[in-house]
Design an enzyme around this catalytic site. Sequence first.
Site, PDB file in Angstrom:
ATOM      1  N   GLU A  89       0.807  -1.214   0.000  1.00  0.00           N
ATOM      2  CA  GLU A  89       0.000   0.000   0.000  1.00  0.00           C
ATOM      3  C   GLU A  89       0.843   1.269   0.000  1.00  0.00           C
ATOM      4  O   GLU A  89       1.949   1.278   0.519  1.00  0.00           O
ATOM      5  CB  GLU A  89      -0.845   0.054   1.277  1.00  0.00           C
ATOM      6  CG  GLU A  89      -1.675  -1.156   1.506  1.00  0.00           C
ATOM      7  CD  GLU A  89      -2.304  -1.148   2.887  1.00  0.00           C
ATOM      8  OE1 GLU A  89      -3.001  -2.123   3.190  1.00  0.00           O
ATOM      9  OE2 GLU A  89      -2.092  -0.188   3.644  1.00  0.00           O
ATOM     10  N   CYS A 102       3.197   8.293   2.078  1.00  0.00           N
ATOM     11  CA  CYS A 102       3.614   7.281   3.041  1.00  0.00           C
ATOM     12  C   CYS A 102       3.829   5.990   2.247  1.00  0.00           C
ATOM     13  O   CYS A 102       2.898   5.469   1.641  1.00  0.00           O
ATOM     14  CB  CYS A 102       2.490   7.132   4.063  1.00  0.00           C
ATOM     15  SG  CYS A 102       2.720   5.786   5.213  1.00  0.00           S
ATOM     16  N   CYS A 109       5.465  -7.767   7.469  1.00  0.00           N
ATOM     17  CA  CYS A 109       6.466  -7.330   8.441  1.00  0.00           C
ATOM     18  C   CYS A 109       6.683  -8.458   9.448  1.00  0.00           C
ATOM     19  O   CYS A 109       5.736  -9.137   9.827  1.00  0.00           O
ATOM     20  CB  CYS A 109       5.989  -6.076   9.173  1.00  0.00           C
ATOM     21  SG  CYS A 109       7.220  -5.442  10.349  1.00  0.00           S
ATOM     22  N   CYS A 113       4.088  -6.679  15.900  1.00  0.00           N
ATOM     23  CA  CYS A 113       3.339  -5.812  16.826  1.00  0.00           C
ATOM     24  C   CYS A 113       1.859  -6.194  16.712  1.00  0.00           C
ATOM     25  O   CYS A 113       1.291  -6.160  15.615  1.00  0.00           O
ATOM     26  CB  CYS A 113       3.528  -4.339  16.475  1.00  0.00           C
ATOM     27  SG  CYS A 113       5.266  -3.874  16.319  1.00  0.00           S
ATOM     28  N   CYS A 116      -1.015  -4.033  14.944  1.00  0.00           N
ATOM     29  CA  CYS A 116      -0.786  -3.549  13.580  1.00  0.00           C
ATOM     30  C   CYS A 116      -1.252  -4.596  12.558  1.00  0.00           C
ATOM     31  O   CYS A 116      -0.885  -5.772  12.655  1.00  0.00           O
ATOM     32  CB  CYS A 116       0.703  -3.264  13.419  1.00  0.00           C
ATOM     33  SG  CYS A 116       1.226  -3.041  11.715  1.00  0.00           S
ATOM     34  N   GLU A 160       9.091  -2.826   8.078  1.00  0.00           N
ATOM     35  CA  GLU A 160      10.050  -2.159   8.958  1.00  0.00           C
ATOM     36  C   GLU A 160      11.257  -1.732   8.111  1.00  0.00           C
ATOM     37  O   GLU A 160      12.066  -2.584   7.698  1.00  0.00           O
ATOM     38  CB  GLU A 160      10.459  -3.137  10.078  1.00  0.00           C
ATOM     39  CG  GLU A 160      11.647  -2.706  10.896  1.00  0.00           C
ATOM     40  CD  GLU A 160      11.578  -1.271  11.419  1.00  0.00           C
ATOM     41  OE1 GLU A 160      10.522  -0.853  11.929  1.00  0.00           O
ATOM     42  OE2 GLU A 160      12.594  -0.560  11.297  1.00  0.00           O
ATOM     43  N   SER A 189      10.610   5.740   9.648  1.00  0.00           N
ATOM     44  CA  SER A 189       9.945   5.359  10.892  1.00  0.00           C
ATOM     45  C   SER A 189      10.380   3.946  11.267  1.00  0.00           C
ATOM     46  O   SER A 189      10.326   3.040  10.439  1.00  0.00           O
ATOM     47  CB  SER A 189       8.428   5.405  10.682  1.00  0.00           C
ATOM     48  OG  SER A 189       7.749   4.945  11.827  1.00  0.00           O
ATOM     49  N   SER A 212       8.779   4.512  16.770  1.00  0.00           N
ATOM     50  CA  SER A 212       7.444   4.134  17.238  1.00  0.00           C
ATOM     51  C   SER A 212       7.574   3.601  18.655  1.00  0.00           C
ATOM     52  O   SER A 212       7.821   2.419  18.868  1.00  0.00           O
ATOM     53  CB  SER A 212       6.852   3.074  16.310  1.00  0.00           C
ATOM     54  OG  SER A 212       6.770   3.603  15.007  1.00  0.00           O
ATOM     55  N   LEU A 213       7.405   4.483  19.613  1.00  0.00           N
ATOM     56  CA  LEU A 213       7.710   4.139  21.007  1.00  0.00           C
ATOM     57  C   LEU A 213       6.529   3.396  21.660  1.00  0.00           C
ATOM     58  O   LEU A 213       6.676   2.291  22.135  1.00  0.00           O
ATOM     59  CB  LEU A 213       8.062   5.424  21.766  1.00  0.00           C
ATOM     60  CG  LEU A 213       8.942   5.267  22.987  1.00  0.00           C
ATOM     61  CD1 LEU A 213      10.290   4.677  22.632  1.00  0.00           C
ATOM     62  CD2 LEU A 213       9.127   6.613  23.701  1.00  0.00           C
ATOM     63  N   HIS A 214       5.389   4.039  21.731  1.00  0.00           N
ATOM     64  CA  HIS A 214       4.122   3.471  22.240  1.00  0.00           C
ATOM     65  C   HIS A 214       4.130   3.114  23.728  1.00  0.00           C
ATOM     66  O   HIS A 214       3.064   2.970  24.333  1.00  0.00           O
ATOM     67  CB  HIS A 214       3.667   2.237  21.455  1.00  0.00           C
ATOM     68  CG  HIS A 214       3.593   2.454  19.980  1.00  0.00           C
ATOM     69  ND1 HIS A 214       3.022   3.571  19.420  1.00  0.00           N
ATOM     70  CD2 HIS A 214       4.040   1.709  18.936  1.00  0.00           C
ATOM     71  CE1 HIS A 214       3.115   3.489  18.098  1.00  0.00           C
ATOM     72  NE2 HIS A 214       3.733   2.378  17.789  1.00  0.00           N
ATOM     73  N   ASN A 288      -5.921   2.856  15.460  1.00  0.00           N
ATOM     74  CA  ASN A 288      -6.938   2.444  14.494  1.00  0.00           C
ATOM     75  C   ASN A 288      -7.345   1.019  14.812  1.00  0.00           C
ATOM     76  O   ASN A 288      -6.468   0.163  14.979  1.00  0.00           O
ATOM     77  CB  ASN A 288      -6.324   2.429  13.086  1.00  0.00           C
ATOM     78  CG  ASN A 288      -6.702   3.654  12.303  1.00  0.00           C
ATOM     79  OD1 ASN A 288      -7.884   3.939  12.109  1.00  0.00           O
ATOM     80  ND2 ASN A 288      -5.697   4.373  11.863  1.00  0.00           N
ATOM     81  N   CYS A 331      -1.828   1.539   8.395  1.00  0.00           N
ATOM     82  CA  CYS A 331      -0.852   0.526   8.018  1.00  0.00           C
ATOM     83  C   CYS A 331      -1.434  -0.876   7.797  1.00  0.00           C
ATOM     84  O   CYS A 331      -1.891  -1.529   8.721  1.00  0.00           O
ATOM     85  CB  CYS A 331       0.153   0.493   9.164  1.00  0.00           C
ATOM     86  SG  CYS A 331       1.540  -0.542   8.910  1.00  0.00           S
TER      87      CYS A 331
HETATM   88  N1  SAH Z   1       7.601  -0.485  10.969  1.00  0.00           N
HETATM   89  C1  SAH Z   1       7.743   0.914  11.128  1.00  0.00           C
HETATM   90  C2  SAH Z   1       7.010   1.722  10.062  1.00  0.00           C
HETATM   91  C3  SAH Z   1       5.690   1.192   9.618  1.00  0.00           C
HETATM   92  S1  SAH Z   1       4.409   1.237  10.839  1.00  0.00           S
HETATM   93  C4  SAH Z   1       7.297   1.327  12.509  1.00  0.00           C
HETATM   94  O1  SAH Z   1       6.723   0.514  13.227  1.00  0.00           O
HETATM   95  O2  SAH Z   1       7.567   2.470  12.865  1.00  0.00           O
HETATM   96  C5  SAH Z   1       4.018   2.986  10.825  1.00  0.00           C
HETATM   97  C6  SAH Z   1       3.371   3.484  12.084  1.00  0.00           C
HETATM   98  O3  SAH Z   1       2.015   3.028  12.177  1.00  0.00           O
HETATM   99  C7  SAH Z   1       4.067   3.055  13.356  1.00  0.00           C
HETATM  100  O4  SAH Z   1       4.221   4.152  14.223  1.00  0.00           O
HETATM  101  C8  SAH Z   1       3.098   2.039  13.904  1.00  0.00           C
HETATM  102  O5  SAH Z   1       3.263   1.857  15.281  1.00  0.00           O
HETATM  103  C9  SAH Z   1       1.787   2.645  13.512  1.00  0.00           C
HETATM  104  N2  SAH Z   1       0.632   1.739  13.564  1.00  0.00           N
HETATM  105  C10 SAH Z   1       0.582   0.444  13.221  1.00  0.00           C
HETATM  106  N3  SAH Z   1      -0.660  -0.051  13.423  1.00  0.00           N
HETATM  107  C11 SAH Z   1      -1.411   0.968  13.876  1.00  0.00           C
HETATM  108  C12 SAH Z   1      -2.774   1.076  14.260  1.00  0.00           C
HETATM  109  N4  SAH Z   1      -3.595   0.045  14.220  1.00  0.00           N
HETATM  110  N5  SAH Z   1      -3.211   2.295  14.688  1.00  0.00           N
HETATM  111  C13 SAH Z   1      -2.363   3.361  14.738  1.00  0.00           C
HETATM  112  N6  SAH Z   1      -1.065   3.313  14.394  1.00  0.00           N
HETATM  113  C14 SAH Z   1      -0.591   2.113  13.973  1.00  0.00           C
HETATM  114 FE1  SF4 Z   2       5.956  -3.932  11.577  1.00  0.00          FE
HETATM  115 FE2  SF4 Z   2       5.740  -1.316  12.153  1.00  0.00          FE
HETATM  116 FE3  SF4 Z   2       3.571  -2.914  12.035  1.00  0.00          FE
HETATM  117 FE4  SF4 Z   2       5.298  -3.225  14.050  1.00  0.00          FE
HETATM  118  S1  SF4 Z   2       4.035  -1.407  13.624  1.00  0.00           S
HETATM  119  S2  SF4 Z   2       4.384  -4.879  12.844  1.00  0.00           S
HETATM  120  S3  SF4 Z   2       7.198  -2.807  13.024  1.00  0.00           S
HETATM  121  S4  SF4 Z   2       4.899  -2.390  10.356  1.00  0.00           S
END
Ligand code: SAH
Ligand code: SF4
Length: 350
Positions: A89, A102, A109, A113, A116, A160, A189, A212-214, A288, A331
């Site tokens: 995408e 983006c 990936c 996580c 995601c 990633e 990112s 992406s700390l969270h 999301n 994502c």
């Molecule tokens: N792998 C990299 C880049 C792709 S993910 C990373 O993790 O940074 C891009 C961003 O989308 C990251 O900050 C990720 O944590 C966030 N993301 C993934 N799933 C999400 C969701 N369901 N709601 C909000 N943000 C999300």
């Molecule tokens: Fe991969 Fe980024 Fe999604 Fe984590 S948030 S699974 S690193 S794409």
Amino acid sequence: MASRYDLTRSDLSRLLSDEPEYRVGQVWDGLHVHGQAPEQLTVLPKRLRARLAAEPAMAPALSCTVESASDEGDTLKWLWALQDGRRIETVLMHYPGRSTVCISSQAGCAMGCGFCATGQAGFERHLSTGEMVEQVVRARAAAAASGRRLSNVVFMGMGEPLANYDAVWAAVVRLHDDLGLSARHLTISTVGIVPGIRRLGGEDLPVNLAVSLHAANDVLRDELVPINRRYPLGVLIEACEAYLAARSRRLSFEWALIAGVNDRASDAGELSRVARHLGAHVNLIPLNPTPGYAARGSSPERVRQFRDRLRDLGVNATVRRNRGTAIDAACGQLRAAAAETAVTMGRLPD
Ligand code: SAH
Ligand code: SF4
């Protein structure tokens, strides 16, 4: 995969070795500066155009499967099929003063996580440099068609980027050198791949880094972002310090707000200590919803409270609008939705 943006300039030179030398520059600029397909290169004689159009090494990497628009045309999203049928995408977002694309760096990936959609689907393969560059070229053309200039690229789509370092960095260099994008307008990112962050600090181009700390304690981060078990906060923060020690780098944190999980006062307190220490900007986005994860995004009220708390604690924080929720623009979501539709229609998702 062979595709037109996977060719280097010397590959192109070899391909055109029986043509006058200046043709190489014309084709290269046509592809990169003007974003044209070989058959559109009217500076070339017809014969050469036809030859290039039939040349496998000049094939496009992406064919459009779904294109959707939301936010009154301000968000455009593509689901592309790659040459091997994998799906990725790209999302283009128009803001008042700029347009940002983006892009994806991998099909799937491996980081797992749980919240995601891409992580839920697992890893398929790395994208090539050409597959990344072509996403930008296509988005730039779409932006131009609506009178906008594409200025920013974020590696924040599927995958990633620092797990596919070499191809990603080659794409960065191509975007900078050949598409003319400023390094300050390119953002990588990462979920926190420490060796990748260290390498990035040693590169010549000062791209922005978003981590992406969270979660800002290891117990919670281990759970939300499994790679934290390999690169816990201590080493991640050290890598960020080293990155910032390199000349004029900018660091931001991404924080997806999950109701009752990481949106409490204690979370804001922990985050503020790390963000202040590193001078990092914080981007907040309500989670999301995805089919594979039960928790929900924080309410708008709660998001505001969290932002205000961070600001009171001396941290620069912005709430990012949830772009394109109606078209599953988060994502990996469009691809997940397309697979579901395929099942509903009695076809097997590929
Ligand atoms: N792998 C990299 C880049 C792709 S993910 C990373 O993790 O940074 C891009 C961003 O989308 C990251 O900050 C990720 O944590 C966030 N993301 C993934 N799933 C999400 C969701 N369901 N709601 C909000 N943000 C999300
Ligand atoms: Fe991969 Fe980024 Fe999604 Fe984590 S948030 S699974 S690193 S794409």
